[in-house]
Scaffold this active site. Structure first.
Site, short mmCIF file in Angstrom:
data_model
loop_
_atom_site.label_atom_id
_atom_site.label_comp_id
_atom_site.label_asym_id
_atom_site.label_seq_id
_atom_site.Cartn_x
_atom_site.Cartn_y
_atom_site.Cartn_z
N SER A 140 -53.83 -98.58 -68.87
CA SER A 140 -53.07 -97.31 -68.26
C SER A 140 -52.92 -97.81 -66.74
CB SER A 140 -53.43 -95.79 -68.63
OG SER A 140 -52.09 -95.59 -67.64
N TYR A 153 -57.27 -87.64 -66.70
CA TYR A 153 -56.98 -89.35 -67.52
C TYR A 153 -57.00 -90.53 -66.42
CZ TYR A 153 -53.50 -91.87 -70.14
OH TYR A 153 -53.08 -92.59 -70.78
C1 8X3 Z 1 -49.79 -93.52 -70.29
C2 8X3 Z 1 -49.07 -93.18 -68.57
O1 8X3 Z 1 -47.99 -91.82 -66.82
O2 8X3 Z 1 -48.89 -91.08 -68.54
O3 8X3 Z 1 -51.06 -93.97 -69.81
O4 8X3 Z 1 -50.25 -91.98 -67.49
S1 8X3 Z 1 -48.91 -91.66 -68.14
#
Ligand code: 8X3
Length: 255
Positions: A140, A153
């Site tokens: 990502s 994340y």
């Molecule tokens: C998704 C991109 O901007 O939500 O992997 O982190 S974000």
């Protein structure tokens, strides 16, 4: 047609499902792996109706046993395994570090990082034996940059990026290329919903006013392109954002 095998994890929805369709159209025998078997069955039937081949296999990438079963089922196909798309993953929560849930961080590390590790370890021997393997890691833009609320994340995606880069170094001289794809804003049915624990209003706000976020098919196209280039061409990293997103914090919204 002699079809080689492509394994796609997280195949029951979003980028995974779009990738299954796209790779099947490309002539791969696609193994569609995910937790929700009913969805995989429907997807495999759809692929078959379109003249392609897809085999649905239930697999939760956070389970050692299920990943071992996936590898065994792939071996039973007795065809060269040339492509693995590590797509299973996701985000949970948008909490600041100060109050983030340890359980959410653990889940994100397990599914994004260890899931990629488990499946890659299990299929690497077959990919190498094919003589022309490709491992795609769906990371990502959060694997390259951080943002407020995205700590858990981003930590997981940075680790997934580190895994991909390390693997490429370690495989140098062997017939397996490693491709990292880093999407920015992609509107799928589930990514934001999962992040906000089913809160549809919060999920919709992520894309509010953005004329054209990327869609799953855009990323499937990037995966298919990089995986079908001549095998000596290794796309190390592809960063893909919608036109409206110039950078993580720079999104053009019209209300
Ligand atoms: C998704 C991109 O901007 O939500 O992997 O982190 S974000």
């Amino acid at each position: 047609m002699d079809r080689t095998v492509a394994v796609v994890t997280g195949a029951s929805s979003g980028i995974g499902a779009a990738t299954v369709r796209r790779l099947a159209a490309e002539g791969f025998h696609v193994v569609a792996a995910a937790r929700r078997r009913d969805r995989l069955d429907a997807l495999a039937a759809e692929v078959s109706a379109a003249g392609g081949v897809a085999t649905p296999i239930r697999c939760d990438v956070t389970s050692d046993q299920e990943v071992a079963r996936l590898a065994a089922a792939v071996a039973e196909l007795a065809a060269p395994v040339t492509l693995l798309v590590n797509n299973a993953g996701g985000a949970r929560g948008l909490d600041p570090v100060a109050s983030g849930s340890v359980a959410d961080w653990q889940w994100m590390y397990d599914v994004n990082v260890l899931g990629t590790l488990r499946v890659t370890q299990a299929l690497l021997p077959a990919l190498e034996a094919s003589g022309a393997g490709t491992v795609v890691v769906l990371s990502s833009t959060a694997g390259l940059i951080v943002y407020e609320g995205g700590g858990g994340y981003a930590a997981a995606k940075h680790a997934q990026t580190a895994l991909a880069e390390t693997l490429r170094l370690e495989l140098c001289g062997r017939p397996v290329r490693v491709v990292e794809i880093d999407p920015g804003m992609v509107r799928t049915d589930e990514f934001a919903l999962v992040r906000f624990n089913g809160d549809a209003e919060k999920a919709a706000a992520v894309y509010a006013g953005v004329a054209k976020p990327l869609v799953a098919e855009d990323i499937a196209e990037c995966i298919a392109w990089s995986a079908t280039l001549p095998h000596h061409v290794n796309i190390d990293r592809m960063v893909v954002r919608p036109l409206a997103q110039a950078a993580q914090h720079k999104v053009h919204r019209v209300f």
